[in-house]
Design a protein around this motif. Structure first.
Motif, short mmCIF file in Angstrom:
data_model
loop_
_atom_site.label_atom_id
_atom_site.label_comp_id
_atom_site.label_asym_id
_atom_site.label_seq_id
_atom_site.Cartn_x
_atom_site.Cartn_y
_atom_site.Cartn_z
N MET A 186 -73.35 31.49 63.49
CA MET A 186 -73.69 30.43 62.54
C MET A 186 -73.34 30.83 61.12
O MET A 186 -72.81 30.04 60.35
N TYR A 191 -75.99 35.09 67.98
CA TYR A 191 -76.08 33.66 67.64
C TYR A 191 -76.10 33.44 66.13
O TYR A 191 -75.40 32.60 65.60
N ASP A 217 -75.93 21.30 67.05
CA ASP A 217 -75.63 22.54 67.74
C ASP A 217 -75.52 22.25 69.23
O ASP A 217 -76.48 21.82 69.87
N ARG A 232 -83.59 28.08 65.25
CA ARG A 232 -83.67 26.67 64.85
C ARG A 232 -85.04 26.34 64.27
O ARG A 232 -85.15 25.65 63.25
N TYR A 245 -77.90 24.30 71.46
CA TYR A 245 -79.27 23.79 71.49
C TYR A 245 -79.35 22.50 72.30
O TYR A 245 -80.33 22.27 73.02
N PHE A 294 -76.73 22.86 61.10
CA PHE A 294 -77.36 23.57 62.21
C PHE A 294 -78.08 22.60 63.15
O PHE A 294 -78.42 22.97 64.28
#
Length: 530
Positions: A49, A45, A79, A270, A82, A76
């Motif tokens: 990013m 992940y 996302d 996050r 998320y 971010f």
């Protein structure tokens, strides 16, 4: 081995799915300490990013070298991975334009003896239901299909409702599906446990939201600045973690919801980035406070329950046309500074703050501590209260308790250092009530005003002035200075000049009435009274 090679050739020839095609890089296996097949320690992940951010790395470095005060890259926050996790836990979405027909259920404990131990025991269910309806109306294209109170014996039952009441509600939901195309169920309880939410969703076959979820949806809508978006994003994470923890209490009774390792990694990444950005925001606000302190501007923090009229009061006191108050819950999410002037011509700064709301975990507002510190560290706090609201007394108690809790957190848990600044109570919207309630009429030290019609503001400004002079150590003095001399210019620049009159004894001198601090007075003496 040949079959594996054939399978790999076939896999490479197939088109990638849309989500995979959008990935900027492909995950690779690396050799580590002579052992094949060991994954790179950098997570999949985070590698995704960072690959997406690599193209702008040089530009970001140039910004940092130039000392730009802006927040770092905020991409971010947007996302999709998320959003899937948050949507599964909270039943919220970033698309608020779609129409929603909501059934509001306001559960309450029907026995008075048990109700004393429950939160908001002094608030009537009718008022709680009205506040829940106001929450739904704060979202565009969200409509209340029906709102009703539901008496219960306890709010902690796994099914929440009894079997008989459950059958009644299921029949009501079936009717509303046909009449109003019902799309959502809003149970007006602070937070529903994972078991309660999953049970109700299975019974009603509708998304179920609690107060925390609906408030987060409103905060997402009203969060326009980068700072507000950071704080709202941080407020979502405790709820998601709590839902996941509640779902995995017993492995044998897990009901189908559990975070995968990748989803947990998404949340941790996050949270780490949000904390870093919020710490940066906190440091920036500390620098701003230090600059204001160096310039010796007194700070007046305006706090209160949501939609009590804080922004309207600041607009009435500062006559600032740029302020546009809105009759909405949580319309203000950013702590903003507005310059004003007291009757003694002393310039002050009014800080507009985010409003509070009851029946929500304190942790929701603790995520706004980076901006609420400005209120906790102000010279004076003005507590605005909606006198026309039927739950005025309960709202006042909730705000006072929240302020004490925030002051304790700002002081780092030190009870001796968590003293609040002087608080001035203001009853707003007096033009909407025909008679003053008994609880409000007993308070003689409270200001009753109307920010909209601008009545009662003169006495409020005088009280703010007196509290500011006391808390900041300023004094009102009469000083005889030469007419047109450097002393006169210095006082106009460094002190608040109330009025200037001619000296009857000496026409070459003036009597200046000033408001000045002891430090500024000492500077004046060193400069002109050697």
């Amino acid at each position: 081995m040949s079959s594996l090679r054939a399978w790999m050739r076939l896999a490479r020839s197939l088109p990638l799915p849309r989500t995979m095609a959008a990935m900027p890089c492909r995950f690779k296996y690396t050799q580590h300490q002579g052992v094949k097949g060991i994954r790179n320690r950098k997570s999949f992940y985070e590698a995704q990013m960072q690959a997406g951010q690599g193209d702008e790395e040089e530009g970001d470095m140039e910004q940092k070298e130039q000392g730009s005060p802006e927040l770092t890259d905020m991409r971010f926050l947007d996302d999709r991975a998320y959003d899937e996790v948050a949507g599964g836990a909270m039943r919220i979405t970033r698309d608020t334009a779609s129409s929603q027909q909501v059934l509001i259920l306001q559960p309450y404990v029907k026995w008075a003896a048990k109700r004393q131990n429950s939160p908001n025991s002094d608030v009537r269910p009718e008022d709680q239901l009205a506040e829940a309806s106001a929450l739904v109306h704060s979202l565009p294209n969200w409509q209340v299909a029906k709102a009703l109170k539901v008496p219960l014996e306890s709010l902690e039952k796994k099914t929440l409702f009894g079997s008989g009441k459950l059958m009644e509600l299921k029949a009501l939901v079936a009717d509303l599906r046909q009449e109003r195309h019902l799309t959502c169920l809003f149970v007006s309880k602070g937070t529903l446990s994972f078991a309660q939410k999953r049970f109700l969703e299975a019974e009603f076959r509708l998304p179920v939201m609690d107060r925390y979820s609906v408030v987060i949806q409103i905060l997402r809508l009203h969060a326009t600045s980068a700072e507000a978006r950071l704080q709202v994003a941080m407020a979502e994470l405790p709820y998601i973690w709590a839902q996941a923890k509640d779902a995995s209490v017993t492995q044998t009774r897990r009901q189908g919801y559990a975070l995968t390792d990748l989803q947990k990694e998404i949340l941790r990444t996050r949270e780490r980035k949000l904390r870093a950005e919020l710490d940066r925001v906190r440091r920036q606000r500390q620098l701003l406070r230090q600059k204001r302190k160096q310039q010796n501007y007194p700070i007046v923090a305006v706090v209160g329950y949501t939609n009590a009229g804080k922004t309207s009061l600041i607009k009435a006191l500062t006559v600032e046309d740029a302020l546009q108050p809105r009759n909405q819950l949580f319309a203000t999410l950013d702590v903003t500074a507005h310059a004003g002037c007291l009757p003694c011509n002393l310039e002050v700064i009014y800080m507009d703050t985010v409003g509070f709301m009851s029946d929500l975990p304190t942790g929701l507002f603790e995520c706004f501590v980076a901006t609420l510190e400005d209120a906790m560290l102000a010279d004076v706090i003005v507590h605005v209260q909606d006198l026309s609201h039927p739950c005025h007394a309960a709202q006042r108690s909730h705000v006072e308790a929240t302020l004490r809790s925030l002051a304790f957190n700002v002081a780092g848990g030190d009870s001796t250092a968590s003293q609040l600044p002087p608080i001035i109570d203001v009853y707003n919207k007096c033009d909407l009530v025909s008679s003053i309630p008994e609880a409000a009429s007993d308070a003689a030290a409270v200001h009753r005003i109307s920010a909209r019609s601008q009545t009662g503001l003169e006495h409020l400004l005088e009280d703010i002035e007196q509290q500011i002079l006391t808390s900041t150590g300023r004094r009102k003095l009469q000083m005889r200075v030469p007419n047109g001399g450097p002393e006169m210019a210095w006082l106009y620049k460094n002190a608040a000049v109330v009025e200037t009159i001619a000296d009857e004894e000496n026409p070459e001198r003036l009597m200046m009435h000033v408001v000045i601090s002891q430090r500024t007075l000492d500077q004046f003496k060193r400069e002109f009274l050697r």
